[in-house]
Design an enzyme around this catalytic site. Structure first.
Site, PDB file in Angstrom:
ATOM      1  N   TRP A 157      -3.197  35.622 -87.302  1.00  0.00           N
ATOM      2  CA  TRP A 157      -3.354  35.740 -88.698  1.00  0.00           C
ATOM      3  C   TRP A 157      -4.240  36.666 -89.327  1.00  0.00           C
ATOM      4  O   TRP A 157      -4.267  37.089 -90.501  1.00  0.00           O
ATOM      5  CB  TRP A 157      -4.190  34.259 -89.341  1.00  0.00           C
ATOM      6  CG  TRP A 157      -5.122  33.758 -88.194  1.00  0.00           C
ATOM      7  CD1 TRP A 157      -5.215  32.965 -87.209  1.00  0.00           C
ATOM      8  CD2 TRP A 157      -6.747  34.327 -88.513  1.00  0.00           C
ATOM      9  NE1 TRP A 157      -6.482  32.821 -86.626  1.00  0.00           N
ATOM     10  CE2 TRP A 157      -7.420  33.932 -87.334  1.00  0.00           C
ATOM     11  CE3 TRP A 157      -7.390  35.208 -89.402  1.00  0.00           C
ATOM     12  CZ2 TRP A 157      -8.512  34.070 -87.216  1.00  0.00           C
ATOM     13  CZ3 TRP A 157      -8.487  35.391 -89.215  1.00  0.00           C
ATOM     14  CH2 TRP A 157      -9.510  34.901 -88.054  1.00  0.00           C
ATOM     15  N   ASN A 158      -5.020  37.721 -88.861  1.00  0.00           N
ATOM     16  CA  ASN A 158      -5.895  38.431 -89.343  1.00  0.00           C
ATOM     17  C   ASN A 158      -5.190  39.655 -90.214  1.00  0.00           C
ATOM     18  O   ASN A 158      -5.600  40.058 -90.996  1.00  0.00           O
ATOM     19  CB  ASN A 158      -7.001  38.813 -88.191  1.00  0.00           C
ATOM     20  CG  ASN A 158      -6.446  39.925 -86.989  1.00  0.00           C
ATOM     21  OD1 ASN A 158      -5.309  39.349 -86.573  1.00  0.00           O
ATOM     22  ND2 ASN A 158      -6.917  40.702 -86.743  1.00  0.00           N
ATOM     23  N   LYS A 181       7.249  34.962 -84.587  1.00  0.00           N
ATOM     24  CA  LYS A 181       6.438  33.850 -84.887  1.00  0.00           C
ATOM     25  C   LYS A 181       5.350  34.138 -85.302  1.00  0.00           C
ATOM     26  O   LYS A 181       4.410  34.588 -84.473  1.00  0.00           O
ATOM     27  CB  LYS A 181       6.621  32.790 -83.586  1.00  0.00           C
ATOM     28  CG  LYS A 181       5.934  31.507 -83.915  1.00  0.00           C
ATOM     29  CD  LYS A 181       5.224  30.615 -83.041  1.00  0.00           C
ATOM     30  CE  LYS A 181       3.757  30.990 -83.013  1.00  0.00           C
ATOM     31  NZ  LYS A 181       3.106  30.449 -84.261  1.00  0.00           N
ATOM     32  N   GLY A 234      -3.071  38.063 -79.864  1.00  0.00           N
ATOM     33  CA  GLY A 234      -4.016  36.832 -80.299  1.00  0.00           C
ATOM     34  C   GLY A 234      -4.842  36.842 -79.095  1.00  0.00           C
ATOM     35  O   GLY A 234      -5.596  37.742 -78.793  1.00  0.00           O
ATOM     36  N   GLU A 256      -1.864  42.077 -76.442  1.00  0.00           N
ATOM     37  CA  GLU A 256      -3.160  42.791 -77.341  1.00  0.00           C
ATOM     38  C   GLU A 256      -3.867  41.547 -77.620  1.00  0.00           C
ATOM     39  O   GLU A 256      -3.563  40.716 -78.469  1.00  0.00           O
ATOM     40  CB  GLU A 256      -2.438  43.106 -78.787  1.00  0.00           C
ATOM     41  CG  GLU A 256      -1.425  44.383 -78.423  1.00  0.00           C
ATOM     42  CD  GLU A 256      -2.211  45.701 -78.114  1.00  0.00           C
ATOM     43  OE1 GLU A 256      -3.259  45.757 -77.916  1.00  0.00           O
ATOM     44  OE2 GLU A 256      -1.509  46.673 -78.008  1.00  0.00           O
ATOM     45  N   LEU A 257      -5.075  41.540 -76.967  1.00  0.00           N
ATOM     46  CA  LEU A 257      -6.007  40.262 -76.961  1.00  0.00           C
ATOM     47  C   LEU A 257      -7.239  40.497 -77.715  1.00  0.00           C
ATOM     48  O   LEU A 257      -7.522  41.773 -78.470  1.00  0.00           O
ATOM     49  CB  LEU A 257      -5.984  39.913 -75.582  1.00  0.00           C
ATOM     50  CG  LEU A 257      -4.986  39.558 -74.746  1.00  0.00           C
ATOM     51  CD1 LEU A 257      -5.138  39.378 -73.428  1.00  0.00           C
ATOM     52  CD2 LEU A 257      -3.857  38.633 -75.461  1.00  0.00           C
ATOM     53  N   CYS A 290      -9.728  42.910 -84.179  1.00  0.00           N
ATOM     54  CA  CYS A 290      -9.748  42.756 -82.571  1.00  0.00           C
ATOM     55  C   CYS A 290     -10.701  43.687 -82.293  1.00  0.00           C
ATOM     56  O   CYS A 290     -11.372  43.817 -81.232  1.00  0.00           O
ATOM     57  CB  CYS A 290      -8.391  42.577 -82.314  1.00  0.00           C
ATOM     58  SG  CYS A 290      -7.633  44.362 -82.872  1.00  0.00           S
ATOM     59  N   GLU A 388     -16.250  36.992 -77.695  1.00  0.00           N
ATOM     60  CA  GLU A 388     -15.597  37.422 -79.053  1.00  0.00           C
ATOM     61  C   GLU A 388     -16.069  36.114 -80.151  1.00  0.00           C
ATOM     62  O   GLU A 388     -15.887  35.066 -79.686  1.00  0.00           O
ATOM     63  CB  GLU A 388     -14.037  37.527 -79.053  1.00  0.00           C
ATOM     64  CG  GLU A 388     -13.604  37.968 -80.094  1.00  0.00           C
ATOM     65  CD  GLU A 388     -12.125  38.312 -80.190  1.00  0.00           C
ATOM     66  OE1 GLU A 388     -11.487  37.503 -79.637  1.00  0.00           O
ATOM     67  OE2 GLU A 388     -11.632  39.173 -80.725  1.00  0.00           O
TER      68      GLU A 388
HETATM   69  P1  NAD Z   1      -4.270  32.637 -81.045  1.00  0.00           P
HETATM   70  O1  NAD Z   1      -4.338  33.235 -79.825  1.00  0.00           O
HETATM   71  O2  NAD Z   1      -5.148  31.364 -81.424  1.00  0.00           O
HETATM   72  O3  NAD Z   1      -2.874  32.731 -81.975  1.00  0.00           O
HETATM   73  C1  NAD Z   1      -1.988  33.786 -81.710  1.00  0.00           C
HETATM   74  C2  NAD Z   1      -0.700  33.477 -82.106  1.00  0.00           C
HETATM   75  O4  NAD Z   1      -0.129  32.798 -80.711  1.00  0.00           O
HETATM   76  C3  NAD Z   1      -0.442  32.419 -83.123  1.00  0.00           C
HETATM   77  O5  NAD Z   1       0.900  32.819 -83.709  1.00  0.00           O
HETATM   78  C4  NAD Z   1      -0.361  31.216 -82.535  1.00  0.00           C
HETATM   79  O6  NAD Z   1       0.454  30.113 -83.196  1.00  0.00           O
HETATM   80  C5  NAD Z   1       0.328  31.670 -81.121  1.00  0.00           C
HETATM   81  N1  NAD Z   1       0.271  30.554 -80.186  1.00  0.00           N
HETATM   82  C6  NAD Z   1      -0.821  29.575 -80.143  1.00  0.00           C
HETATM   83  N2  NAD Z   1      -0.455  28.748 -78.925  1.00  0.00           N
HETATM   84  C7  NAD Z   1       0.493  29.367 -78.245  1.00  0.00           C
HETATM   85  C8  NAD Z   1       0.951  29.160 -76.963  1.00  0.00           C
HETATM   86  N3  NAD Z   1       0.828  27.995 -76.184  1.00  0.00           N
HETATM   87  N4  NAD Z   1       2.157  30.006 -76.610  1.00  0.00           N
HETATM   88  C9  NAD Z   1       2.495  30.874 -77.535  1.00  0.00           C
HETATM   89  N5  NAD Z   1       2.079  31.174 -78.816  1.00  0.00           N
HETATM   90  C10 NAD Z   1       0.988  30.091 -79.145  1.00  0.00           C
HETATM   91  O7  NAD Z   1      -5.060  33.997 -81.744  1.00  0.00           O
HETATM   92  P2  NAD Z   1      -5.546  33.726 -83.544  1.00  0.00           P
HETATM   93  O8  NAD Z   1      -6.773  33.067 -83.417  1.00  0.00           O
HETATM   94  O9  NAD Z   1      -4.274  33.473 -84.404  1.00  0.00           O
HETATM   95  O10 NAD Z   1      -6.194  35.297 -83.651  1.00  0.00           O
HETATM   96  C11 NAD Z   1      -7.294  35.755 -83.310  1.00  0.00           C
HETATM   97  C12 NAD Z   1      -7.077  36.378 -81.773  1.00  0.00           C
HETATM   98  O11 NAD Z   1      -6.312  37.677 -81.978  1.00  0.00           O
HETATM   99  C13 NAD Z   1      -8.625  37.142 -81.702  1.00  0.00           C
HETATM  100  O12 NAD Z   1      -8.913  36.948 -80.093  1.00  0.00           O
HETATM  101  C14 NAD Z   1      -8.102  38.650 -81.929  1.00  0.00           C
HETATM  102  O13 NAD Z   1      -9.018  39.548 -81.160  1.00  0.00           O
HETATM  103  C15 NAD Z   1      -7.054  38.694 -81.443  1.00  0.00           C
HETATM  104  N6  NAD Z   1      -6.173  39.986 -81.935  1.00  0.00           N
HETATM  105  C16 NAD Z   1      -6.127  40.823 -81.157  1.00  0.00           C
HETATM  106  C17 NAD Z   1      -5.639  42.035 -81.860  1.00  0.00           C
HETATM  107  C18 NAD Z   1      -5.220  43.394 -80.752  1.00  0.00           C
HETATM  108  O14 NAD Z   1      -4.334  44.328 -81.271  1.00  0.00           O
HETATM  109  N7  NAD Z   1      -5.926  43.449 -79.872  1.00  0.00           N
HETATM  110  C19 NAD Z   1      -5.301  42.432 -83.022  1.00  0.00           C
HETATM  111  C20 NAD Z   1      -5.586  41.181 -83.732  1.00  0.00           C
HETATM  112  C21 NAD Z   1      -6.143  40.034 -83.260  1.00  0.00           C
END
Ligand code: NAD
Length: 495
Positions: A157-158, A181, A234, A256-257, A290, A388
């Site tokens: 979402w960010n 998605k 995520g 990308e975590l 991130c 984090e």
């Molecule tokens: P999240 O992992 O909770 O969700 C990410 C996405 O995955 C969402 O669309 C969510 O609905 C989906 N999802 C949830 N459960 C799932 C499953 N079991 N299988 C498949 N998809 C699923 O992350 P968030 O809270 O939305 O975002 C924040 C995280 O993202 C932070 O850890 C941040 O550092 C990371 N992030 C990384 C980067 C990068 O480029 N490295 C950039 C931005 C954000």
């Protein structure tokens, strides 16, 4: 709707040539984190919708899109870039209405999105293989770079559209199709984006979107046997599950975590510049990036002088309506994120950290506003220095020697970003080479570009987005061997 927050709009998903409700008919509402207003209603999709979207994506590969040359793909990508340029302000407003980040930050991102499309459009017509000289007579060998197939793009979402674009531009160049998605917290912008993809003239099925609020939707998409690559951004916890789910049917992944990035400040640094870089790293985007520079690793000799500057600037940060140009920090994006940030700070204080400034929800603004927070007396073994937070919380750690600085910066399972502040060119490169991070910024922070690889090490993920090699993440290399002599070979001998 024009400015993204004046009335409630009902959306449908883009699947193939159709704009559809969820097969079940279910919907959910998206709320504005600034005022809590429910401003959009979107389909709440499930596995049946995933089946339809993957089928549409595969049909496009088997049809018009599969037949399109790289030149044609590039032409459509440039058209989409033009449309995004035209609609950047609108798209930015949709993003801000969904995630509460500053309009000026989101506008900057939207203005930059076309650069990814144009850069990778330049690669679409240059995906040439090579003729490999044979190591034996009578063979000709060449390679082809074929699209991997249907890609699942799962984004957080960010920065929803920017993180989508980092996947979309190279995968379109490679000739793949996609099922997107978006996050359940920010479903709208991908649906708005789909309208622009349709307007640009991409064949139906190239770009599909499924929105839903259950994790089941993401799981179903990852597990779908028709998906050949999952491009995920995520958290590490979900990233592991995505990798496992994709591996079950041998789909490839890019992950990308998260991060726990350090900004290392040496005593010879320009402290005003470092102060600005530290503020940019942790308080821009309310710390919800991130690459948030959430650890300040500072030499003992300049600790007090630097902290004094950072605290003074932090106290001036204007919190408020993310739509207003004078606002510097908006709210946190959602209630779970607010609870996470509060919990981390409470536990850090219990662990012995000292709140230098902030450390609490904003008493003036309430809601999802949290004060920009600086914690001193943090040690590497504390939770707040290791995990984090994804919020506006800076942990300050001290060092005496260069070796200790590197050890402290690397004392994390993550490896996404690092900032390095020094005037000594030899030290700058020496330390940059020792930092375990995919992106190191020297005397700057949080800079990205379409032509520069971005990604992490360790718990920050694998694979790289952006940079010319990102196209390779979405292709399969095929070797083609042609026997030229027409003579019979020994069937029981290799080669
Ligand atoms: P999240 O992992 O909770 O969700 C990410 C996405 O995955 C969402 O669309 C969510 O609905 C989906 N999802 C949830 N459960 C799932 C499953 N079991 N299988 C498949 N998809 C699923 O992350 P968030 O809270 O939305 O975002 C924040 C995280 O993202 C932070 O850890 C941040 O550092 C990371 N992030 C990384 C980067 C990068 O480029 N490295 C950039 C931005 C954000």
């Amino acid at each position: 709707m024009t400015d993204g927050r004046q009335s409630t709009e009902t959306y449908r998903m883009r699947i193939g040539a159709d704009w559809r409700d969820a097969a079940s008919g279910a919907t959910f509402s998206s709320s504005n984190p600034y005022n809590g207003e429910l401003w959009a209603v979107v389909p709440d999709a499930d596995a049946a919708d995933v089946d339809a979207a993957v089928a549409a994506a595969q049909a496009a590969l088997d049809g018009a899109w599969g037949d399109a040359t790289g030149f044609e793909r590039a032409r459509l990508m440039h058209r989409l870039a033009d449309i995004i340029e035209r609609d950047a302000e609108q798209l930015a407003a949709f993003e801000t209405s969904d995630n509460g980040k500053l309009l000026r930050e989101m506008r900057g991102q939207m203005d930059y999105l076309p650069a990814w499309l144009r850069y990778f459009a330049g690669a679409a017509d240059k995906l040439q293989g090579e003729v490999i000289p044979s190591d034996r007579p009578n063979f000709m060998i060449y390679t082809r770079h074929e699209p991997v197939g249907v890609v699942a793009a799962i984004v957080p979402w960010n920065s929803p559209l920017m993180l989508l674009m980092w996947k979309l531009a190279p995968l379109l160049a490679a000739g793949c199709t996609v099922v997107v998605k978006p996050s359940e917290h920010t479903p709208v912008s991908a649906l708005e984006f789909a309208k622009r993809v349709e307007e640009a003239g991409f064949p139906p099925g190239v770009f599909n979107v499924v929105t839903g609020r259950s994790a089941e939707l993401g799981r179903a998409l990852v597990a779908h046997p028709g998906v050949r690559h999952v491009a995920f951004t995520g958290s590490p916890g979900i990233g592991v599950k995505v990798a496992q789910g994709a591996a079950e049917h041998f789909a490839r992944t890019t992950l990308e975590l998260g991060g726990k990035s350090a900004q290392v400040v040496f005593p010879d640094a320009d402290l005003d510049a470092a102060c600005n870089g530290v503020i940019a790293g942790i308080f821009a985007a309310t710390g919800q990036t991130c690459v948030a520079g959430s650890r300040l690793v500072v030499h003992r000799d300049v600790h007090d002088a630097l902290l004094e500057r950072i605290v003074a600037r932090t106290k001036e940060i204007q919190l408020g309506d993310p739509m207003l140009p004078e606002t510097e920090m908006g709210p946190l994006a959602n209630a779970p994120q607010f609870a996470t940030v509060s919990g981390f700070v409470e536990r850090a204080v219990a662990d012995g950290a000292r709140v230098v400034t902030g450390g609490r929800p904003s008493p003036k603004l309430g809601g999802l506003f949290y004060e920009p927070t600086i914690l001193a007396r943090v040690r590497s073994e504390m939770e707040v220095a290791r995990e984090e937070i994804f919020g506006p919380v800076l942990s300050v750690l001290e060092f005496d020697t260069e070796e200790e600085a590197v050890r402290t910066a690397n004392a994390t399972r993550y490896g996404l970003g690092a900032g390095l502040w020094t005037q000594d060119i030899r030290r700058a490169h020496r330390v940059a080479h020792q930092l375990r991070a995919g992106n190191v910024w020297i005397n700057s922070y949080r800079v990205v570009a379409p032509n520069v690889p971005f990604g992490g090490m360790g718990a920050s993920g694998w694979g790289r987005e952006s940079g010319i090699d990102a196209v390779r993440e979405y292709t399969e290399t095929k070797a083609v061997w042609i026997e030229l002599s027409n003579q019979t070979r020994d069937p029981f001998k290799l080669g």
